[in-house]
Design a protein around this motif. Structure first.
Motif, PDB file in Angstrom:
ATOM      1  N   VAL A  89       0.874  -1.170   0.000  1.00 15.55           N
ATOM      2  CA  VAL A  89       0.000   0.000   0.000  1.00 15.55           C
ATOM      3  C   VAL A  89       0.911   1.220   0.000  1.00 15.55           C
ATOM      4  CG1 VAL A  89      -1.779   1.266   1.242  1.00 15.55           C
ATOM      5  CG2 VAL A  89      -1.806  -1.233   1.241  1.00 15.55           C
ATOM      6  N   PRO A  90       1.072   1.875  -1.155  1.00 14.91           N
ATOM      7  CA  PRO A  90       2.050   2.965  -1.237  1.00 14.91           C
ATOM      8  C   PRO A  90       1.541   4.231  -0.559  1.00 14.91           C
ATOM      9  CG  PRO A  90       0.879   2.758  -3.302  1.00 14.91           C
ATOM     10  CD  PRO A  90       0.402   1.623  -2.430  1.00 14.91           C
ATOM     11  N   GLN A  91       2.477   5.153  -0.301  1.00 11.84           N
ATOM     12  CA  GLN A  91       2.098   6.431   0.305  1.00 11.84           C
ATOM     13  C   GLN A  91       1.163   7.200  -0.619  1.00 11.84           C
ATOM     14  OE1 GLN A  91       5.432   8.851   1.426  1.00 11.84           O
ATOM     15  NE2 GLN A  91       4.173  10.570   2.084  1.00 11.84           N
ATOM     16  N   GLU A  92       1.487   7.236  -1.906  1.00  9.24           N
ATOM     17  CA  GLU A  92       0.606   7.861  -2.901  1.00  9.24           C
ATOM     18  C   GLU A  92      -0.289   6.742  -3.438  1.00  9.24           C
ATOM     19  OE1 GLU A  92       0.771  11.031  -3.151  1.00  9.24           O
ATOM     20  OE2 GLU A  92       2.658  11.328  -2.072  1.00  9.24           O
ATOM     21  N   LEU A  93      -1.532   6.708  -2.998  1.00  8.92           N
ATOM     22  CA  LEU A  93      -2.409   5.572  -3.263  1.00  8.92           C
ATOM     23  C   LEU A  93      -2.600   5.349  -4.755  1.00  8.92           C
ATOM     24  CD1 LEU A  93      -5.104   6.027  -0.480  1.00  8.92           C
ATOM     25  CD2 LEU A  93      -2.962   4.734  -0.422  1.00  8.92           C
ATOM     26  N   ASP A  94      -2.617   4.076  -5.124  1.00 12.77           N
ATOM     27  CA  ASP A  94      -2.673   3.672  -6.531  1.00 12.77           C
ATOM     28  C   ASP A  94      -4.101   3.265  -6.886  1.00 12.77           C
ATOM     29  OD1 ASP A  94      -1.801   3.050  -9.066  1.00 12.77           O
ATOM     30  OD2 ASP A  94      -1.144   1.032  -8.527  1.00 12.77           O
ATOM     31  N   LEU A  95      -5.032   4.194  -6.735  1.00 10.78           N
ATOM     32  CA  LEU A  95      -6.437   3.930  -7.028  1.00 10.78           C
ATOM     33  C   LEU A  95      -6.904   4.772  -8.213  1.00 10.78           C
ATOM     34  CD1 LEU A  95      -7.852   3.952  -3.374  1.00 10.78           C
ATOM     35  CD2 LEU A  95      -7.348   1.952  -4.778  1.00 10.78           C
ATOM     36  N   PHE A  96      -7.978   4.320  -8.847  1.00  8.55           N
ATOM     37  CA  PHE A  96      -8.559   5.044  -9.977  1.00  8.55           C
ATOM     38  C   PHE A  96      -9.749   5.855  -9.469  1.00  8.55           C
ATOM     39  CE2 PHE A  96      -6.344   1.446 -11.782  1.00  8.55           C
ATOM     40  CZ  PHE A  96      -5.698   1.988 -12.878  1.00  8.55           C
ATOM     41  N   PRO A  97      -9.629   7.182  -9.396  1.00  5.06           N
ATOM     42  CA  PRO A  97     -10.667   7.996  -8.756  1.00  5.06           C
ATOM     43  C   PRO A  97     -12.021   7.956  -9.453  1.00  5.06           C
ATOM     44  CG  PRO A  97      -9.018   9.385  -9.829  1.00  5.06           C
ATOM     45  CD  PRO A  97      -8.482   7.998  -9.843  1.00  5.06           C
ATOM     46  N   LEU A  99     -13.395   5.379 -10.932  1.00  2.00           N
ATOM     47  CA  LEU A  99     -14.031   4.069 -10.842  1.00  2.00           C
ATOM     48  C   LEU A  99     -14.630   3.900  -9.455  1.00  2.00           C
ATOM     49  CD1 LEU A  99     -11.439   1.699 -12.591  1.00  2.00           C
ATOM     50  CD2 LEU A  99     -13.443   2.816 -13.590  1.00  2.00           C
ATOM     51  N   SER A 100     -15.572   2.990  -9.340  1.00  2.00           N
ATOM     52  CA  SER A 100     -16.176   2.724  -8.039  1.00  2.00           C
ATOM     53  C   SER A 100     -15.201   1.964  -7.147  1.00  2.00           C
ATOM     54  CB  SER A 100     -17.457   1.905  -8.214  1.00  2.00           C
ATOM     55  OG  SER A 100     -17.145   0.568  -8.595  1.00  2.00           O
ATOM     56  N   VAL A 101     -15.542   1.884  -5.876  1.00  2.00           N
ATOM     57  CA  VAL A 101     -14.732   1.120  -4.931  1.00  2.00           C
ATOM     58  C   VAL A 101     -14.632  -0.334  -5.384  1.00  2.00           C
ATOM     59  CG1 VAL A 101     -14.669   0.216  -2.570  1.00  2.00           C
ATOM     60  CG2 VAL A 101     -15.220   2.631  -2.979  1.00  2.00           C
ATOM     61  N   ALA A 102     -15.763  -0.927  -5.731  1.00  2.00           N
ATOM     62  CA  ALA A 102     -15.770  -2.329  -6.151  1.00  2.00           C
ATOM     63  C   ALA A 102     -14.914  -2.535  -7.401  1.00  2.00           C
ATOM     64  CB  ALA A 102     -17.197  -2.796  -6.408  1.00  2.00           C
ATOM     65  N   GLU A 103     -15.022  -1.634  -8.369  1.00  2.00           N
ATOM     66  CA  GLU A 103     -14.227  -1.760  -9.597  1.00  2.00           C
ATOM     67  C   GLU A 103     -12.739  -1.663  -9.283  1.00  2.00           C
ATOM     68  OE1 GLU A 103     -17.303   0.058 -12.936  1.00  2.00           O
ATOM     69  OE2 GLU A 103     -16.238   1.418 -11.573  1.00  2.00           O
ATOM     70  N   ASN A 104     -12.347  -0.782  -8.354  1.00  2.00           N
ATOM     71  CA  ASN A 104     -10.947  -0.667  -7.965  1.00  2.00           C
ATOM     72  C   ASN A 104     -10.446  -1.954  -7.314  1.00  2.00           C
ATOM     73  OD1 ASN A 104      -9.257   2.064  -8.050  1.00  2.00           O
ATOM     74  ND2 ASN A 104     -11.441   2.602  -7.990  1.00  2.00           N
ATOM     75  N   LEU A 105     -11.281  -2.579  -6.513  1.00  2.00           N
ATOM     76  CA  LEU A 105     -10.860  -3.808  -5.845  1.00  2.00           C
ATOM     77  C   LEU A 105     -10.632  -4.943  -6.825  1.00  2.00           C
ATOM     78  CD1 LEU A 105     -13.047  -3.869  -2.608  1.00  2.00           C
ATOM     79  CD2 LEU A 105     -10.712  -3.094  -2.897  1.00  2.00           C
ATOM     80  N   PHE A 106     -11.247  -4.871  -7.997  1.00  2.00           N
ATOM     81  CA  PHE A 106     -11.103  -5.948  -8.977  1.00  2.00           C
ATOM     82  C   PHE A 106     -10.143  -5.596 -10.111  1.00  2.00           C
ATOM     83  CE2 PHE A 106     -14.833  -7.611  -6.883  1.00  2.00           C
ATOM     84  CZ  PHE A 106     -14.668  -8.980  -6.992  1.00  2.00           C
ATOM     85  N   VAL A 107      -9.477  -4.433 -10.031  1.00  2.00           N
ATOM     86  CA  VAL A 107      -8.478  -4.108 -11.049  1.00  2.00           C
ATOM     87  C   VAL A 107      -7.358  -5.147 -10.994  1.00  2.00           C
ATOM     88  CG1 VAL A 107      -6.663  -2.475 -11.685  1.00  2.00           C
ATOM     89  CG2 VAL A 107      -8.948  -1.637 -11.145  1.00  2.00           C
ATOM     90  N   GLY A 108      -7.046  -5.766 -12.126  1.00  2.00           N
ATOM     91  CA  GLY A 108      -5.994  -6.776 -12.173  1.00  2.00           C
ATOM     92  C   GLY A 108      -6.438  -8.150 -11.712  1.00  2.00           C
ATOM     93  N   ARG A 109      -7.719  -8.294 -11.344  1.00  2.00           N
ATOM     94  CA  ARG A 109      -8.250  -9.589 -10.914  1.00  2.00           C
ATOM     95  C   ARG A 109      -9.394  -9.990 -11.835  1.00  2.00           C
ATOM     96  NH1 ARG A 109     -10.929 -10.075  -6.411  1.00  2.00           N
ATOM     97  NH2 ARG A 109     -10.151 -12.166  -5.922  1.00  2.00           N
ATOM     98  N   ALA A 143     -19.644   3.501  -4.378  1.00  2.00           N
ATOM     99  CA  ALA A 143     -19.212   4.900  -4.394  1.00  2.00           C
ATOM    100  C   ALA A 143     -17.969   5.070  -5.255  1.00  2.00           C
ATOM    101  CB  ALA A 143     -18.927   5.371  -2.970  1.00  2.00           C
ATOM    102  N   LEU A 144     -17.860   6.229  -5.901  1.00  2.00           N
ATOM    103  CA  LEU A 144     -16.649   6.554  -6.634  1.00  2.00           C
ATOM    104  C   LEU A 144     -15.522   6.824  -5.642  1.00  2.00           C
ATOM    105  CD1 LEU A 144     -17.876   8.955  -9.484  1.00  2.00           C
ATOM    106  CD2 LEU A 144     -17.329   6.516  -9.647  1.00  2.00           C
ATOM    107  N   VAL A 145     -14.327   6.351  -5.967  1.00  2.00           N
ATOM    108  CA  VAL A 145     -13.179   6.582  -5.084  1.00  2.00           C
ATOM    109  C   VAL A 145     -12.904   8.071  -4.902  1.00  2.00           C
ATOM    110  CG1 VAL A 145     -10.654   6.355  -5.003  1.00  2.00           C
ATOM    111  CG2 VAL A 145     -12.074   4.348  -5.431  1.00  2.00           C
ATOM    112  N   ALA A 146     -13.200   8.862  -5.934  1.00  2.00           N
ATOM    113  CA  ALA A 146     -12.972  10.307  -5.842  1.00  2.00           C
ATOM    114  C   ALA A 146     -13.770  10.952  -4.719  1.00  2.00           C
ATOM    115  CB  ALA A 146     -13.317  10.980  -7.173  1.00  2.00           C
ATOM    116  N   MET A 147     -14.846  10.312  -4.276  1.00  2.00           N
ATOM    117  CA  MET A 147     -15.707  10.879  -3.238  1.00  2.00           C
ATOM    118  C   MET A 147     -15.307  10.425  -1.835  1.00  2.00           C
ATOM    119  SD  MET A 147     -17.453  12.650  -5.227  1.00  2.00           S
ATOM    120  CE  MET A 147     -18.569  13.361  -4.011  1.00  2.00           C
ATOM    121  N   LEU A 148     -14.291   9.584  -1.716  1.00  2.00           N
ATOM    122  CA  LEU A 148     -13.906   9.052  -0.411  1.00  2.00           C
ATOM    123  C   LEU A 148     -12.967   9.987   0.324  1.00  2.00           C
ATOM    124  CD1 LEU A 148     -13.162   5.310  -1.300  1.00  2.00           C
ATOM    125  CD2 LEU A 148     -15.342   6.345  -0.651  1.00  2.00           C
ATOM    126  N   SER A 149     -12.962   9.860   1.649  1.00  2.00           N
ATOM    127  CA  SER A 149     -11.966  10.554   2.452  1.00  2.00           C
ATOM    128  C   SER A 149     -10.627   9.832   2.310  1.00  2.00           C
ATOM    129  CB  SER A 149     -12.380  10.574   3.923  1.00  2.00           C
ATOM    130  OG  SER A 149     -12.316   9.265   4.474  1.00  2.00           O
TER     131      SER A 149
END
Length: 516
Positions: A89-97, A99-109, A143-149
């Protein structure tokens, strides 16, 4: 110390990595055990990032080897590391803002599909919800990752690692962007993971949480291990000494000056929905701290002063003259510069070199006839590299390959190349080690000694107490306290940050911009 398995989850045996003629790290042995938090400590540039990148498969060791669960492995890519049960889990998070949370969890899977072949969104969200529930994360999978804290995004990144059956988890500065309460919750999750047998590599510059969470510690200096053993065998002062090679009492450098004339005066400054009624004076040779909890409006005030997000109420005077600061260009023309909190996305061009970044803000001097004078640009970069002790591994590498501390010093060099009189610093030591902090404190002290007016925004109270002449405190967009140094009252400052000093507001009305 927690009980751990006798069989290591992973071992790095005499590993080293060379870039050109320079060894970034060499001769390092590291043993990670299931159910154990192993802190990896050292200054920026000490070799921590290179070491964990070898474990992550981003770098291949030039010497030594790696074992996972007792078997020798070759980790040629992050995919190899993932298959070996290693995730980071890097300091600069490697998420796609977007995409939804669920879609991010399945990236590469592989995603679940319906019988006719389409992706099964319902099954994805259900699996995502189950993974998040294991972490106690109150996050909507749709939820979209862009909307998360920041804290929620951190948990999503951890959930993604655990969905890949990670048994070794590398956490790089996991609490750097979190509030104290969010950080405490994250540490509880780390404890839960170790109880489940996960081996944790923990990298942090927050010494308190390292002592709170770690079982063992490895300290690197100049690419080599200088200490390994149980964290209980060290105290904070001893750990810092091993990291930087000097006592902790030498970290803060502050020369007390007699403040000169007022360079910046703000009265009734406000921006709808962000802050209001801000009265602020900055004088030559003075460092004024701006304190408050995350979300209090500190950065927004600095951005308004610099014209990045202009105020819609109030006045600003520079050297006694009313100025309309509607853009950063206006602020730069008025002799002001702003060093943002987020250096990677707001302050630096990461793919460009040190010389390019340093000279960019001073293009008027570097390109007097429309063409950049490369010799002048190089001379400017060399001047600041020497002044700020910016350590690089090549003549002019891309800034992205530098350590966090060196990146921060490049950002300061870029700002000071504009030859400002007023310097606004927003969390200038965020995410850098204690050694780099000491160098940055020296730079800030020299700015004041040179007659600059400095506004220092920081979430670290010790930093403000040690470096500032005055401290202003904000709560929910308003000033709630103003304190004179050098003998500050930390409890009173904390109370003002929590909005508990109503009387401070009355005093500020009587003495705008002054001390309580």
């Amino acid at each position: 110390m927690r009980e751990v398995s006798a069989t290591p989850a992973a071992r790095l045996i005499g590993v080293g990595k060379q870039f050109g003629d320079v060894w970034a790290c060499r001769g390092i042995d590291l043993t990670l055990c299931p159910g154990e938090v192993h802190a990896l400590m050292g200054e920026n540039g000490a070799g921590k990032s290179t070491l964990v990148k070898m474990l992550q498969g981003l770098h291949r060791p030039d010497e030594g080897g790696i074992e996972v669960a007792g078997a020798a492995v070759t980790l040629a890519s992050p995919r190899d590391a993932e298959r070996a049960g290693i995730a980071m889990v890097p300091q600069e998070l490697d998420l796609f803002p977007d995409l939804s949370v669920a879609e991010n969890l399945f990236v590469g899977r592989e995603r679940p599909r319906k019988r006719w072949g389409a992706f099964d969104g319902h099954a994805m969200r259900a699996q995502a919800a189950a993974a998040l529930a294991k972490l106690g994360a109150n996050v909507d999978p749709a939820a979209l990752v862009a909307m998360l804290s920041g804290a929620q995004a951190q948990l999503v990144e951890i959930a993604r690692a655990l969905m890949r059956d990670a048994r070794i988890l590398i956490l790089d500065e996991p609490t750097a962007a979190l509030t104290a309460r969010e950080a405490d919750r994250l540490l509880d999750i780390v404890r839960d993971l170790t109880r489940g047998g996960v081996a944790i590599v923990y990298i942090s510059h927050r010494l308190g949480e390292v002592f709170d969470i770690a079982d063992r510690v490895t300290v690197l200096r100049d690419g080599a291990p200088v200490h390994q053993g149980p964290i209980a065998n060290l105290d904070a002062a001893g750990l810092v000494h091993k990291m930087v090679g000097r006592p902790v009492t030498q970290l803060y450098q502050r020369t007390r000056n007699i403040p000169g004339e007022t360079l910046l005066r703000a009265r009734g400054l406000g921006r709808k929905g962000k802050f209001s009624a801000i009265n602020l004076d900055l004088r030559r040779g003075e460092i004024v701290g701006l304190s408050g909890l995350i979300g209090a409006g500190r950065s927004e005030v600095a951005q308004a002063l610099f014209g990045f997000a202009p105020a819609d109420a109030g006045t600003i005077e520079i050297d006694g003259v009313a100025r309309c600061i509607a853009s950063p260009a206006d602020a730069l023309a008025a002799g002001m510069v702003y060093v943002p909190e987020e250096r990677r996305s707001q302050g630096l061009m990461l793919e460009q070199g040190v010389a390019w970044n340093t000279g960019f803000a001073a293009l008027g001097r570097m390109a007097p006839h429309g063409f950049v004078a490369r010799g002048a640009e190089r001379a400017l970069a060399d001047h600041y590299a020497g002044l700020f002790a910016i350590r690089t591994v090549a003549a002019d590498p891309p800034v992205i390959v530098l350590s966090g501390g060196n990146q921060q010093k490049v950002l300061l060099a870029k700002a000071l190349a504009t030859q400002p009189d007023i310097v606004l610093l927003d969390e200038p030591t965020r995410g850098v080690d204690v050694g780099a902090k000491a160098e940055i404190y020296r730079i800030v002290d020299q700015l004041a000694a040179d007659g600059k007016a400095v506004l220092l925004i920081s979430s670290e109270l010790n930093e403000l107490l040690s470096m500032c002449d005055r401290i202003l405190v904000m709560h929910q967009g308003r000033l709630t306290g103003a304190f004179d140094g050098p003998h500050f009252d930390p409890q009173a400052i904390g109370a003002a940050a929590a909005g508990l000093l109503a009387e401070a507001l009355e005093d500020l009305a009587l003495h705008p911009g002054g001390a309580a």
